[in-house]
Design an enzyme around this catalytic site. Structure first.
Site, PDB file in Angstrom:
ATOM      1  CB  THR A  25      -0.951  -0.011   1.209  1.00 19.13           C
ATOM      2  OG1 THR A  25      -1.742  -1.205   1.160  1.00 19.13           O
ATOM      3  CG2 THR A  25      -1.879   1.190   1.211  1.00 19.13           C
ATOM      4  CE1 TYR A  51       2.730  -8.542   2.399  1.00 19.97           C
ATOM      5  CE2 TYR A  51       4.366  -6.804   2.142  1.00 19.97           C
ATOM      6  CZ  TYR A  51       3.099  -7.271   1.945  1.00 19.97           C
ATOM      7  OH  TYR A  51       2.165  -6.494   1.286  1.00 19.97           O
ATOM      8  CE  LYS A  62       0.351  -7.359   4.999  1.00 22.96           C
ATOM      9  NZ  LYS A  62       0.633  -6.503   3.832  1.00 22.96           N
TER      10      LYS A  62
END
Length: 310
Positions: free
Chosen positions: A53, A141, A169
């Site tokens: 993001t 991640y 994550k």
């Protein structure tokens, strides 16, 4: 922020902060400070910069360094700061991690190098080498849609044995995989499991996950904090009410146009409508034009979340 992440693992809503830009070569520093205060005022439990993001792969190293320093300075220890160091070069990742440590960040986050697809043994070897050399705790991640590499349960379990790997994550969007992770780490409360897709955050918390890295929190941070708190308490009636707002946000704001970046375009346009940033996306991405922004504005102001949280 000095915090023992083994004794006090991360939990809650840790937004992947949008990177606000004036153009490709300049941060919007005033907008960034405003966004940091907006997130903290909304009650978020941490801030994650230079993630997907945050347009991490499209931002110059100069701007990445500036953003790390500015964010850590302005957060000033109020919440943990996580820094994305994903790169195709091990040394570039380590360089960003050293700067993050000096700036006062809490931890770093890394997805697999994303140009060549990695075999499982290569993936494990890479992350062990990275974790060995990092000056800060590492969160894995999993972002297979962008990296071409899906972390297997076996790989995560192997890497979790490393003393400097603190959590995962997961942005695969695969509920079965995430539930398997929750089960696999049922006896490891020190290992943090965070979910990326915001539509899944409440359900994973109800199942025992630790929280979410929810992009929509850039717009309505308190909505996602309230949703996390309701799920954490097992208040299913409130979860249902707030989840409807999250789903409406995704349906109305993130799906305009057939772009791979539709989520980012809608997110940044919405933020600009609320007076946070100008909607600029780093090249090669481009922001919505005026007619699309007007359509987003109409949709945004019609949301139940806007009525309650704007």
């Amino acid at each position: 922020m000095h915090r023992d992440l083994k004794k006090e693992p991360l939990r809650g809503v840790i937004p992947p902060m949008a990177t606000l830009l004036l153009d490709d070569d300049h941060l919007d520093k005033e907008g960034t400070i405003q966004l940091i205060e907006h997130l903290i005022a909304g009650g978020v439990h941490g801030i994650f910069i230079l993630g997907t993001t945050g347009e991490c792969t499209n931002i110059s190293y100069k701007l990445r360094r500036e953003l790390i320093s500015l964010t850590c300075e302005k957060v000033d220890g109020r919440v943990p700061v996580l820094v994305g160091i994903t790169d195709t070069s091990l040394e570039e990742s380590l360089s960003l991690s050293r700067l993050s440590k000096e700036a006062g960040a809490t931890a770093v986050v890394a997805a697999p190098p994303y140009y060549y697809g990695l075999g499982e043994s290569e993936l494990i070897t890479y992350f062990k080498k990275l974790a060995d050399a990092l000056p800060l705790p590492l969160y894995l991640y999993n972002m297979p849609s962008h990296t071409k590499t899906m972390m297997s349960q076996k790989a995560v379990l192997e890497l979790a044995k490393h003393p400097n790997v603190y959590g995962l994550k997961d942005s695969s969007g695969q509920a079965v995989f995430f539930n398997a992770m929750i089960y696999a780490f049922r006896d490891r409360p020190d290992f943090t499991l965070l979910v990326g897709p915001e539509e899944m955050m409440a359900s994973t918390v109800l199942m025992g996950g630790n929280g979410g890295v929810s992009g929509g929190a850039n717009i309505f941070p308190k909505l996602f904090v309230d949703l996390f708190n309701a799920a954490d308490k097992g208040d299913l009636k409130e979860v249902t009410r707030l989840q409807e707002m999250v789903m409406e946000l995704a349906d109305e704001i993130y799906a305009m146009g057939s772009y791979g970046s539709s989520f980012l375009k809608g997110l940044k346009a919405s933020m600009s409508i609320l007076g946070i940033g100008n909607g600029y996306l780093a090249t090669p991405l481009s922001a919505f034009e005026s007619d699309q922004i007007e359509a987003i504005k109409e949709k945004l102001t019609g949301l139940k979340a806007y009525e309650q949280y704007a």
